[in-house]
Structure formats: C-alpha cells, structure tokens
Design a protein around this motif. Sequence first.
Motif, PDB file in Angstrom:
ATOM      1  N   ALA A  75       0.819  -1.215   0.000  1.00 50.43           N
ATOM      2  CA  ALA A  75       0.000   0.000   0.000  1.00 50.43           C
ATOM      3  C   ALA A  75       0.847   1.257   0.000  1.00 50.43           C
ATOM      4  CB  ALA A  75      -0.945  -0.009   1.201  1.00 50.43           C
ATOM      5  N   ALA A  76       1.966   1.238   0.728  1.00 48.87           N
ATOM      6  CA  ALA A  76       2.805   2.430   0.823  1.00 48.87           C
ATOM      7  C   ALA A  76       3.370   2.828  -0.533  1.00 48.87           C
ATOM      8  CB  ALA A  76       3.942   2.194   1.822  1.00 48.87           C
ATOM      9  N   ASN A  77       3.598   1.843  -1.396  1.00 43.58           N
ATOM     10  CA  ASN A  77       4.161   2.107  -2.714  1.00 43.58           C
ATOM     11  C   ASN A  77       3.135   1.958  -3.837  1.00 43.58           C
ATOM     12  OD1 ASN A  77       7.020   2.688  -2.122  1.00 43.58           O
ATOM     13  ND2 ASN A  77       7.005   0.606  -1.285  1.00 43.58           N
ATOM     14  N   GLU A  78       1.858   1.839  -3.475  1.00 42.09           N
ATOM     15  CA  GLU A  78       0.764   1.761  -4.448  1.00 42.09           C
ATOM     16  C   GLU A  78       1.019   0.682  -5.490  1.00 42.09           C
ATOM     17  OE1 GLU A  78      -0.737   6.273  -4.911  1.00 42.09           O
ATOM     18  OE2 GLU A  78       1.384   5.984  -5.403  1.00 42.09           O
ATOM     19  N   ARG A  79       1.456  -0.457  -5.007  1.00 46.63           N
ATOM     20  CA  ARG A  79       1.957  -1.521  -5.874  1.00 46.63           C
ATOM     21  C   ARG A  79       1.276  -2.840  -5.556  1.00 46.63           C
ATOM     22  NH1 ARG A  79       8.377  -3.276  -6.233  1.00 46.63           N
ATOM     23  NH2 ARG A  79       8.058  -5.464  -6.798  1.00 46.63           N
ATOM     24  N   ALA A  80       0.925  -3.594  -6.597  1.00 44.34           N
ATOM     25  CA  ALA A  80       0.411  -4.947  -6.438  1.00 44.34           C
ATOM     26  C   ALA A  80       1.331  -5.905  -7.174  1.00 44.34           C
ATOM     27  CB  ALA A  80      -1.010  -5.065  -6.978  1.00 44.34           C
ATOM     28  N   ASP A  81       1.695  -6.994  -6.523  1.00 43.74           N
ATOM     29  CA  ASP A  81       2.550  -8.016  -7.129  1.00 43.74           C
ATOM     30  C   ASP A  81       1.759  -9.297  -7.332  1.00 43.74           C
ATOM     31  OD1 ASP A  81       5.979  -7.580  -6.582  1.00 43.74           O
ATOM     32  OD2 ASP A  81       4.493  -6.054  -6.124  1.00 43.74           O
ATOM     33  N   ILE A  82       1.753  -9.782  -8.559  1.00 42.96           N
ATOM     34  CA  ILE A  82       1.202 -11.091  -8.885  1.00 42.96           C
ATOM     35  C   ILE A  82       2.394 -12.031  -8.994  1.00 42.96           C
ATOM     36  CG2 ILE A  82      -0.103 -12.445 -10.552  1.00 42.96           C
ATOM     37  CD1 ILE A  82      -1.422  -9.785 -11.437  1.00 42.96           C
ATOM     38  N   ILE A  83       2.440 -13.041  -8.127  1.00 45.43           N
ATOM     39  CA  ILE A  83       3.648 -13.848  -7.987  1.00 45.43           C
ATOM     40  C   ILE A  83       3.343 -15.303  -8.350  1.00 45.43           C
ATOM     41  CG2 ILE A  83       5.493 -14.545  -6.415  1.00 45.43           C
ATOM     42  CD1 ILE A  83       4.445 -12.066  -4.659  1.00 45.43           C
ATOM     43  N   LEU A  84       3.884 -15.767  -9.479  1.00 47.58           N
ATOM     44  CA  LEU A  84       3.724 -17.162  -9.865  1.00 47.58           C
ATOM     45  C   LEU A  84       4.473 -18.035  -8.869  1.00 47.58           C
ATOM     46  CD1 LEU A  84       4.312 -16.841 -13.723  1.00 47.58           C
ATOM     47  CD2 LEU A  84       2.161 -16.645 -12.446  1.00 47.58           C
ATOM     48  N   SER A  85       3.790 -19.038  -8.328  1.00 50.93           N
ATOM     49  CA  SER A  85       4.404 -19.824  -7.255  1.00 50.93           C
ATOM     50  C   SER A  85       3.904 -21.269  -7.294  1.00 50.93           C
ATOM     51  CB  SER A  85       4.087 -19.189  -5.892  1.00 50.93           C
ATOM     52  OG  SER A  85       4.777 -19.844  -4.853  1.00 50.93           O
ATOM     53  N   ARG A  86       4.401 -22.006  -8.275  1.00 54.40           N
ATOM     54  CA  ARG A  86       4.114 -23.439  -8.368  1.00 54.40           C
ATOM     55  C   ARG A  86       5.447 -24.143  -8.622  1.00 54.40           C
ATOM     56  NH1 ARG A  86      -0.749 -25.762  -9.662  1.00 54.40           N
ATOM     57  NH2 ARG A  86      -1.457 -23.956 -10.836  1.00 54.40           N
ATOM     58  N   PRO A  87       6.181 -24.495  -7.569  1.00 54.90           N
ATOM     59  CA  PRO A  87       7.498 -25.101  -7.739  1.00 54.90           C
ATOM     60  C   PRO A  87       7.418 -26.389  -8.544  1.00 54.90           C
ATOM     61  CG  PRO A  87       7.068 -24.502  -5.434  1.00 54.90           C
ATOM     62  CD  PRO A  87       5.775 -24.381  -6.161  1.00 54.90           C
ATOM     63  N   PRO A  88       8.487 -26.736  -9.294  1.00 53.59           N
ATOM     64  CA  PRO A  88       9.713 -25.939  -9.395  1.00 53.59           C
ATOM     65  C   PRO A  88       9.726 -24.958 -10.573  1.00 53.59           C
ATOM     66  CG  PRO A  88      10.062 -28.088 -10.382  1.00 53.59           C
ATOM     67  CD  PRO A  88       8.645 -28.088  -9.882  1.00 53.59           C
ATOM     68  N   TYR A  89       8.786 -25.102 -11.512  1.00 55.44           N
ATOM     69  CA  TYR A  89       8.885 -24.312 -12.744  1.00 55.44           C
ATOM     70  C   TYR A  89       7.733 -23.331 -12.956  1.00 55.44           C
ATOM     71  CZ  TYR A  89      12.499 -27.706 -13.926  1.00 55.44           C
ATOM     72  OH  TYR A  89      13.617 -28.504 -13.915  1.00 55.44           O
ATOM     73  N   ASN A  90       6.877 -23.197 -11.947  1.00 54.22           N
ATOM     74  CA  ASN A  90       5.772 -22.232 -12.030  1.00 54.22           C
ATOM     75  C   ASN A  90       4.905 -22.437 -13.274  1.00 54.22           C
ATOM     76  OD1 ASN A  90       6.629 -20.959  -9.615  1.00 54.22           O
ATOM     77  ND2 ASN A  90       8.159 -19.805 -10.775  1.00 54.22           N
ATOM     78  N   VAL A  91       4.504 -23.687 -13.487  1.00 54.48           N
ATOM     79  CA  VAL A  91       3.591 -24.004 -14.582  1.00 54.48           C
ATOM     80  C   VAL A  91       2.267 -23.270 -14.356  1.00 54.48           C
ATOM     81  CG1 VAL A  91       2.204 -25.854 -15.618  1.00 54.48           C
ATOM     82  CG2 VAL A  91       4.636 -26.228 -15.104  1.00 54.48           C
ATOM     83  N   ILE A  92       1.729 -22.691 -15.427  1.00 53.30           N
ATOM     84  CA  ILE A  92       0.478 -21.934 -15.345  1.00 53.30           C
ATOM     85  C   ILE A  92      -0.659 -22.838 -15.807  1.00 53.30           C
ATOM     86  CG2 ILE A  92      -0.779 -19.914 -16.190  1.00 53.30           C
ATOM     87  CD1 ILE A  92       1.946 -18.538 -16.578  1.00 53.30           C
ATOM     88  N   SER A  93      -1.549 -23.191 -14.897  1.00 50.51           N
ATOM     89  CA  SER A  93      -2.641 -24.106 -15.204  1.00 50.51           C
ATOM     90  C   SER A  93      -3.738 -23.408 -15.994  1.00 50.51           C
ATOM     91  CB  SER A  93      -3.230 -24.675 -13.908  1.00 50.51           C
ATOM     92  OG  SER A  93      -3.926 -23.644 -13.202  1.00 50.51           O
TER      93      SER A  93
END
Length: 268
Positions: free
Chosen positions: A24-42
């Motif tokens: 909030a302090a930096n008006e920033r949103a992070d979308i973080i891919l997190s599916r170990p080990p290769y962050n496959v996107i389902s």
Amino acid sequence: MPTTYDFKNPRLAALDGFRVEIDAANERADIILSRPPYNVISMAARDQLRLVFEELDEDAAVRVVVLRSDGKDFSSGGDIRGFLEASPEHVSKLAWNIAAPARCSKPVIAANRGYAFGVGFEISLACDFRIASETAQYALPEQKLGQIPGSGGSARLQKIVGVTRTKHIVMRSKRISGRQAYDWGIATEVVADDQLEATVDALVQELREFSPIAQRTAKKLLNDTDDALLSIAIELEGHCYSRLRTSDDFREGVEAFHAKRAPAFVGS
C-alpha cells in the motif's frame, strides 16, 4: 510491508499456483507465480489471472502492477495435459485471458528470470515493460508439441521483432537469452540476476511519479494505434492530447514546472 490482497470476487478465494501481494505504501500490487519448481500456469490459473488484473485495475489504491515469480524460473509454460482436457470453448478464451495485462489501464511490469516459455513468454509480452535477468531464456516451443502459440505469442512477437525473427523463434522453437531479447527490442532492460528486484523497484517508483491519467492515456493510445495508419495514429494522439489539457494533472504539471517544484498529481 506487503500483505496478501483481499479480493472481492469469490472465484479468487483460492488462487491456483500464484498469489497476490499489495504494498500500500508504494501503491503496488505483485502477482507472484508460485508453483514449484517451474511455475507451470494451469488452465484455471489463466482464468484467475484475468480476473485478478480486472480487479486490480478497478482498485484506486494500486498504481503499478508487477508480474513476477518465486524461484529461479519465471514459468516453463502451461499445463500441457490440460490442453487435451479443456473444452473448445475454454481453449477459445486463452488469448483473451493472457491479454489481461495489456487491457489493464495501469502500467504492468514483468520481471523475468530463468525460463519464460510458452504462456510464460506470452503473458510477459502482454505486459508494458519486460525486465529480464541475464539468466532469462524466452521461447515459444509449441512446435515440439505439434502446435502453435495460442495465447497471442506469435502475433505480439511479430509486432515487436518482425516476421523473420518471429519465424526463427516460433517455427524452429528457438530459445533466446535475456541479452538477445534486449538487443531485439523484446526486453525493456536486461540486468544482472541479483539486480532484477532492485531494477523493478526503481521502475515502480519512477512510474508512480507521473500522472495516473496521463499514464492511462498513453498506454491506451499506444495499444490502440499499434496497427493503425500513421495519419490515424497522429489524429488520435491529438485528441488525447486535447483531452488531457483540461485535466487537473496537466494544470498541476505546468504550475509545478514554473514554480520549480515536484508536481503533486491526483489522477484527474
């Protein structure tokens, strides 16, 4: 400190292979891919990513969105078996979902390290800025599966690098490094691996210094005129310029310039 984002849409109550944090302090949103080990996107994650971008776009507290990942790789691509199980109707929406960063009116930064393959490359291409680590490798390897890119990858890439280099990447399933991506105009910057986060942080702060309404206008204008005739693009630019002349931010920018002070933009 960043906190977990509280979504309104019940379909985002349990995210599939990624998380969203708000600073909030930096008006920033992070979308973080997190599916170990290769962050496959389902397949499910593609739908959810679209909804996430749409909700963040409506949040006045968010100025900049960052798409990044946990681990040494951004994403090795999509869930290959999921393509065989998905309905034709679902598959037809793939490109629309992955284009969500481009439709988002706010600046979107992709932070790429390691593998950025398939849909990982395609969603990065839909972002406004791609900051590549020197470890980054980009590829559209669908030819090895008897397929072609299906989420806008070849189309966006051809706009950036032309048909010859796109054929090299797509038809030969060639990987290119972060350095080569920068040389070809795909990556905005290429930095040492240990400088990726700091470079993204600096870009977020830089973008926050500008007028939100001027940023939104510039992004939409550039996207809308990407394939327009020069005369039409110039005409639309003039209309956008004219509208911004009546904005509070333009008046503030002019007054701040003459007063030799930093402007305090409000986004209207």
